[in-house]
Design a protein around this motif. Structure first.
Motif, PDB file in Angstrom:
ATOM      1  N   LYS A  30       0.849  -1.194   0.000  1.00 39.48           N
ATOM      2  CA  LYS A  30       0.000   0.000   0.000  1.00 39.48           C
ATOM      3  C   LYS A  30       0.885   1.245   0.000  1.00 39.48           C
ATOM      4  N   SER A  31       0.382   2.323  -0.586  1.00 37.81           N
ATOM      5  CA  SER A  31       1.141   3.566  -0.651  1.00 37.81           C
ATOM      6  C   SER A  31       0.181   4.747  -0.573  1.00 37.81           C
ATOM      7  N   ASN A  32       0.655   5.837   0.025  1.00 34.67           N
ATOM      8  CA  ASN A  32      -0.149   7.057   0.088  1.00 34.67           C
ATOM      9  C   ASN A  32       0.013   7.893  -1.179  1.00 34.67           C
ATOM     10  N   GLU A  33       1.090   7.664  -1.925  1.00 41.24           N
ATOM     11  CA  GLU A  33       1.332   8.415  -3.159  1.00 41.24           C
ATOM     12  C   GLU A  33       0.661   7.711  -4.328  1.00 41.24           C
ATOM     13  N   THR A  34       0.183   8.504  -5.295  1.00 41.75           N
ATOM     14  CA  THR A  34      -0.422   7.947  -6.498  1.00 41.75           C
ATOM     15  C   THR A  34       0.175   8.620  -7.718  1.00 41.75           C
ATOM     16  N   THR A  35       0.017   7.962  -8.859  1.00 44.01           N
ATOM     17  CA  THR A  35       0.476   8.525 -10.124  1.00 44.01           C
ATOM     18  C   THR A  35      -0.472   8.087 -11.224  1.00 44.01           C
ATOM     19  N   GLU A  36      -0.541   8.873 -12.271  1.00 38.61           N
ATOM     20  CA  GLU A  36      -1.381   8.528 -13.412  1.00 38.61           C
ATOM     21  C   GLU A  36      -0.537   7.754 -14.406  1.00 38.61           C
ATOM     22  N   TRP A  37      -1.044   6.605 -14.844  1.00 43.54           N
ATOM     23  CA  TRP A  37      -0.323   5.746 -15.763  1.00 43.54           C
ATOM     24  C   TRP A  37      -0.746   6.063 -17.192  1.00 43.54           C
ATOM     25  N   GLU A  38      -0.077   5.462 -18.167  1.00 42.99           N
ATOM     26  CA  GLU A  38      -0.315   5.719 -19.591  1.00 42.99           C
ATOM     27  C   GLU A  38      -1.735   5.408 -20.028  1.00 42.99           C
ATOM     28  N   GLY A  40      -4.375   6.168 -18.423  1.00 47.71           N
ATOM     29  CA  GLY A  40      -5.271   7.179 -17.892  1.00 47.71           C
ATOM     30  C   GLY A  40      -5.769   6.895 -16.488  1.00 47.71           C
ATOM     31  N   ASN A  41      -5.487   5.719 -15.960  1.00 45.58           N
ATOM     32  CA  ASN A  41      -5.909   5.360 -14.605  1.00 45.58           C
ATOM     33  C   ASN A  41      -4.875   5.819 -13.584  1.00 45.58           C
TER      34      ASN A  41
END
Length: 80
Positions: A30-38, A40-41
């Motif tokens: 689990k992680s508190n950071e997020t990123t947008e992937w190629e 679009g999710n």
């Protein structure tokens, strides 16, 4: 499979902190950071120090030290 005893398996993005290389995989981390992937999710972002992009074995920068043992070096030194 029993319900309620297994951790939540989901897609995450791993990012190599040395090169910025990212790849999408599955994990229970689990992680508190997020990123947008190629696609679009948005996925959780897991930062790692070494990946196949920077590891010496995969990049071809690994040095192999073929050192003989003590007996082999002695034999070589005295032409035995």
């Amino acid at each position: 499979m029993k319900q309620g005893i297994h951790p939540d398996y989901h897609k995450v993005v791993y990012m190599d902190t040395n090169s910025g290389f990212k790849f999408l995989s599955g994990s229970t981390i689990k992680s508190n950071e997020t990123t947008e992937w190629e696609d679009g999710n948005t996925y959780p972002l897991i930062k790692i120090e070494v990946s196949s992009d920077t590891h010496p074995f995969y990049t071809g920068r690994q040095k192999f030290a073929d050192r003989d043992g003590r007996a082999e070096r002695f034999k070589k030194k005295y032409n035995m």
